[in-house]
Design a protein around this motif. Structure first.
Motif, short mmCIF file in Angstrom:
data_model
loop_
_atom_site.label_atom_id
_atom_site.label_comp_id
_atom_site.label_asym_id
_atom_site.label_seq_id
_atom_site.Cartn_x
_atom_site.Cartn_y
_atom_site.Cartn_z
N ALA A 1 19.53 -3.71 2.94
CA ALA A 1 18.84 -2.46 3.32
C ALA A 1 18.67 -1.41 1.97
CB ALA A 1 19.93 -1.77 4.39
N SER A 2 19.77 -1.74 1.18
CA SER A 2 19.70 -0.89 0.03
C SER A 2 18.25 -1.23 -1.01
CB SER A 2 20.84 -0.90 -0.78
OG SER A 2 21.04 -2.23 -1.37
N ARG A 3 18.06 -2.74 -0.95
CA ARG A 3 16.79 -2.98 -1.62
C ARG A 3 15.65 -2.10 -1.05
NH1 ARG A 3 14.31 -9.00 -2.11
NH2 ARG A 3 12.89 -8.43 -3.81
N ASN A 4 15.25 -2.24 0.52
CA ASN A 4 14.32 -1.63 1.13
C ASN A 4 14.23 -0.15 0.79
OD1 ASN A 4 13.70 -3.86 2.12
ND2 ASN A 4 14.66 -3.66 4.30
N THR A 5 15.54 0.32 0.87
CA THR A 5 15.54 1.91 0.46
C THR A 5 15.04 2.10 -1.12
OG1 THR A 5 17.51 2.00 1.75
CG2 THR A 5 17.17 3.92 0.24
N ALA A 6 15.37 1.43 -2.09
CA ALA A 6 15.15 1.29 -3.39
C ALA A 6 13.58 1.12 -3.31
CB ALA A 6 15.73 0.46 -4.29
N VAL A 7 13.06 0.28 -2.70
CA VAL A 7 11.58 0.03 -2.77
C VAL A 7 10.81 1.35 -2.17
CG1 VAL A 7 9.64 -1.40 -1.96
CG2 VAL A 7 11.73 -2.63 -2.95
N PHE A 8 11.33 1.76 -1.19
CA PHE A 8 10.89 3.02 -0.70
C PHE A 8 10.67 4.27 -1.60
CE2 PHE A 8 11.33 6.84 1.69
CZ PHE A 8 10.22 7.02 2.51
N LEU A 9 11.82 4.52 -2.16
CA LEU A 9 11.90 5.34 -3.23
C LEU A 9 10.89 5.45 -4.48
CD1 LEU A 9 15.76 6.41 -3.02
CD2 LEU A 9 13.82 7.50 -1.92
N VAL A 10 10.94 4.19 -4.97
CA VAL A 10 10.02 3.99 -6.07
C VAL A 10 8.71 4.26 -5.72
CG1 VAL A 10 9.00 1.98 -7.44
CG2 VAL A 10 11.61 2.21 -7.33
N GLY A 11 8.26 3.62 -4.44
CA GLY A 11 6.96 3.86 -3.98
C GLY A 11 6.63 5.47 -3.67
N LEU A 12 7.53 5.94 -3.23
CA LEU A 12 7.41 7.40 -2.86
C LEU A 12 7.21 8.27 -4.50
CD1 LEU A 12 7.54 9.85 -0.96
CD2 LEU A 12 10.04 9.90 -1.13
N LEU A 13 7.86 7.86 -5.27
CA LEU A 13 7.86 8.37 -6.63
C LEU A 13 6.49 8.29 -7.37
CD1 LEU A 13 9.46 9.77 -9.02
CD2 LEU A 13 9.92 7.52 -10.01
N LEU A 14 5.99 6.91 -7.19
CA LEU A 14 4.82 6.61 -7.82
C LEU A 14 3.61 7.73 -6.94
CD1 LEU A 14 5.15 2.80 -8.21
CD2 LEU A 14 4.87 4.63 -10.07
N SER A 15 3.50 7.49 -5.59
CA SER A 15 2.74 8.32 -5.09
C SER A 15 2.99 9.98 -5.51
CB SER A 15 2.93 8.22 -3.40
OG SER A 15 4.04 8.79 -2.87
N CYS A 16 3.86 10.40 -5.52
CA CYS A 16 3.92 11.57 -6.31
C CYS A 16 3.37 11.87 -7.40
CB CYS A 16 5.54 11.97 -6.25
SG CYS A 16 6.20 12.44 -4.57
N VAL A 17 3.51 10.88 -8.43
CA VAL A 17 2.98 11.03 -9.80
C VAL A 17 1.34 10.96 -9.56
CG1 VAL A 17 2.62 9.54 -11.90
CG2 VAL A 17 5.04 10.12 -10.84
N ALA A 18 0.90 10.01 -8.67
CA ALA A 18 -0.46 9.98 -8.38
C ALA A 18 -1.13 11.17 -7.90
CB ALA A 18 -0.79 8.95 -7.59
N MET A 19 -0.35 11.90 -7.08
CA MET A 19 -0.93 13.22 -6.59
C MET A 19 -0.90 14.25 -7.36
SD MET A 19 -1.77 12.80 -3.19
CE MET A 19 -1.75 14.34 -2.76
N ARG A 20 -0.03 14.34 -8.21
CA ARG A 20 0.35 15.32 -9.44
C ARG A 20 -0.97 15.13 -10.41
NH1 ARG A 20 5.33 17.10 -13.14
NH2 ARG A 20 4.02 18.86 -14.15
N SER A 21 -1.22 14.02 -10.87
CA SER A 21 -2.36 13.50 -11.83
C SER A 21 -3.72 13.84 -11.17
CB SER A 21 -2.21 12.11 -12.46
OG SER A 21 -2.48 11.25 -11.35
N GLY A 22 -3.78 13.63 -9.89
CA GLY A 22 -4.97 13.95 -9.32
C GLY A 22 -5.48 15.34 -9.18
#
Length: 123
Positions: A1-22
């Protein structure tokens, strides 16, 4: 479960970075003058007039002939048989369960408070 949470948080961070650069790219491309608004004039479309809907006259509904249903024959059923009575059953009472005494709950250990040392004033 913690691995899924970590993958979700990394994906969320990457999407935030992409939105900011866009957003930054879009901000740099738009004109910086706020008072000047560029409005595009849309061509006016010709108004289309529809022809009036023709009235439709339907012929009157034909009357259907009345149909008489045949009568059902009378059916004589035999009388219902009486149901047998069930014998009374005497069950023994529920046995009382022995009371179980649990040991007292252990107390939660307290977390010692930690105070950061005050920084010394530099002369």
């Amino acid at each position: 479960a913690s691995r899924n949470t970590a993958v979700f948080l990394v994906g969320l961070l990457l999407s935030c970075v992409a939105m900011r650069s866009g957003a930054r790219i879009l901000e740099e491309e738009t004109p910086s003058s706020k008072g000047e608004e560029q409005l595009l004039e849309l061509p006016t479309l010709p108004k289309v007039e529809l022809s009036p809907f023709p009235e439709v006259h339907l012929p009157p509904k034909p009357e259907l002939p009345k149909v008489e249903l045949p009568s059902f024959p009378e059916v004589h059923l035999p009388p219902k048989p009486e149901l047998p009575t069930f014998p009374e059953v005497h069950l023994p009472g529920k046995p009382e369960l022995p009371k179980v005494e649990l040991p007292p709950k252990p107390e939660m250990p307290t977390i010692p408070e930690f105070h950061f040392p005050q920084p010394e004033a530099k002369p």
